[in-house]
Design an enzyme around this catalytic site. Sequence first.
Site, PDB file in Angstrom:
ATOM      1  N   PRO A 203       0.820  -1.228   0.000  1.00  0.00           N
ATOM      2  CA  PRO A 203       0.000   0.000   0.000  1.00  0.00           C
ATOM      3  C   PRO A 203       0.849   1.273   0.000  1.00  0.00           C
ATOM      4  O   PRO A 203       0.340   2.351  -0.272  1.00  0.00           O
ATOM      5  CB  PRO A 203      -0.832  -0.108   1.285  1.00  0.00           C
ATOM      6  CG  PRO A 203      -0.372  -1.315   2.010  1.00  0.00           C
ATOM      7  CD  PRO A 203       0.562  -2.086   1.162  1.00  0.00           C
TER       8      PRO A 203
ATOM      9  N   GLU B 261       2.460  -7.280   8.370  1.00  0.00           N
ATOM     10  CA  GLU B 261       2.737  -5.872   8.649  1.00  0.00           C
ATOM     11  C   GLU B 261       3.739  -5.293   7.669  1.00  0.00           C
ATOM     12  O   GLU B 261       3.948  -4.093   7.631  1.00  0.00           O
ATOM     13  CB  GLU B 261       3.254  -5.701  10.075  1.00  0.00           C
ATOM     14  CG  GLU B 261       2.278  -6.155  11.130  1.00  0.00           C
ATOM     15  CD  GLU B 261       0.875  -5.583  10.930  1.00  0.00           C
ATOM     16  OE1 GLU B 261       0.746  -4.355  10.960  1.00  0.00           O
ATOM     17  OE2 GLU B 261      -0.064  -6.369  10.729  1.00  0.00           O
TER      18      GLU B 261
ATOM     19  N   ARG C 246      -2.745  -7.688 -20.925  1.00  0.00           N
ATOM     20  CA  ARG C 246      -3.628  -7.258 -22.018  1.00  0.00           C
ATOM     21  C   ARG C 246      -3.020  -6.139 -22.853  1.00  0.00           C
ATOM     22  O   ARG C 246      -3.480  -5.853 -23.949  1.00  0.00           O
ATOM     23  CB  ARG C 246      -5.009  -6.887 -21.493  1.00  0.00           C
ATOM     24  CG  ARG C 246      -5.034  -5.764 -20.501  1.00  0.00           C
ATOM     25  CD  ARG C 246      -6.358  -5.747 -19.749  1.00  0.00           C
ATOM     26  NE  ARG C 246      -7.503  -5.811 -20.636  1.00  0.00           N
ATOM     27  CZ  ARG C 246      -7.881  -4.827 -21.452  1.00  0.00           C
ATOM     28  NH1 ARG C 246      -7.190  -3.708 -21.490  1.00  0.00           N
ATOM     29  NH2 ARG C 246      -8.916  -4.968 -22.226  1.00  0.00           N
TER      30      ARG C 246
ATOM     31  N   ASP D 132      -9.717   1.328 -24.544  1.00  0.00           N
ATOM     32  CA  ASP D 132     -10.080   1.074 -23.156  1.00  0.00           C
ATOM     33  C   ASP D 132     -10.357   2.365 -22.406  1.00  0.00           C
ATOM     34  O   ASP D 132      -9.808   3.414 -22.732  1.00  0.00           O
ATOM     35  CB  ASP D 132      -8.920   0.384 -22.413  1.00  0.00           C
ATOM     36  CG  ASP D 132      -8.800  -1.069 -22.786  1.00  0.00           C
ATOM     37  OD1 ASP D 132      -9.697  -1.589 -23.462  1.00  0.00           O
ATOM     38  OD2 ASP D 132      -7.787  -1.672 -22.395  1.00  0.00           O
TER      39      ASP D 132
HETATM   40  N1  ADE Z   1      -0.828  -5.070  -0.162  1.00  0.00           N
HETATM   41  C1  ADE Z   1      -1.722  -4.673   0.760  1.00  0.00           C
HETATM   42  N2  ADE Z   1      -2.498  -3.690   0.299  1.00  0.00           N
HETATM   43  C2  ADE Z   1      -2.079  -3.437  -0.977  1.00  0.00           C
HETATM   44  C3  ADE Z   1      -2.472  -2.527  -1.975  1.00  0.00           C
HETATM   45  N3  ADE Z   1      -3.453  -1.649  -1.780  1.00  0.00           N
HETATM   46  N4  ADE Z   1      -1.812  -2.556  -3.147  1.00  0.00           N
HETATM   47  C4  ADE Z   1      -0.810  -3.416  -3.341  1.00  0.00           C
HETATM   48  N5  ADE Z   1      -0.390  -4.301  -2.439  1.00  0.00           N
HETATM   49  C5  ADE Z   1      -1.018  -4.321  -1.258  1.00  0.00           C
END
Ligand code: ADE
Length: 237
Positions: free
Chosen positions: A94, A122, A160, A175
């Site tokens: 994230p 984590e 793709r 697209d």
């Molecule tokens: N791992 C946990 N959340 C994620 C996300 N939003 N994008 C990519 N990998 C992740």
Amino acid sequence: MRIDVLTIFPEFFGQVFDFGIIRRAKLAEIVEINVHDIREFTTDKHRMVDDRPFGGGDGMVLKPEPIFAAVESLVGTSDRPSYDEGTRVVLLTPQGQPLKQPLAKGLADETKHLVIICGRYEGVDERVNASLVTDEVSIGDYVLSGGEPAAVVLVDALVRLLPNALGSETSAENDSFSNGLLDYPHFTRPAEFRGMKVPDVLLNGNHAEIEKWRREKALEKTRNFRKDLLEGENGDM
Ligand code: ADE
């Protein structure tokens, strides 16, 4: 393109790459996709892939040793500057840069060998980022339990875009997002269904008018649902 996915849950990927365009691209040898169990690269008795964080805190952190060993075995080195041109090692997290169509296009165009590391728990020991990873990528501003679903999303978005992955009947150029707009509405037969009619303009065969209508509808949809795309708030769209 060759894609190697590193995960502690290889079974997660089951048949996920065996359908539709990805399956066809594999059969046509446009892409080769391999899934590897990080645990197979452990050397300790307990085959540990994670451990408690230094400094304390909740959760477990993926250990560096098996990930380094996996990348060395797949790429030939764990020294990022020595990677072959066209080799990218992506960590899904994230904290990464948001996956948008231009990032997918850039990766599809430039990458010959893609190694995808699925983060977990984590986090991943920071020395993995420091030495191995060329790109940290997030698929959106929400937290998944791990990078595995994100890996499926990334692979699909990339494959793709590879040359000849879509049949000649379709094109990635039309697209959503490839022109910075959402897609226009689509209709097929029947021309009237439960009282709902297909717009006349699509039935009259006037291609200039159809193009104009599609452009207007794409703008309207974008204005209604994703104003940020029009206002350039989305940075790299
Ligand atoms: N791992 C946990 N959340 C994620 C996300 N939003 N994008 C990519 N990998 C992740």
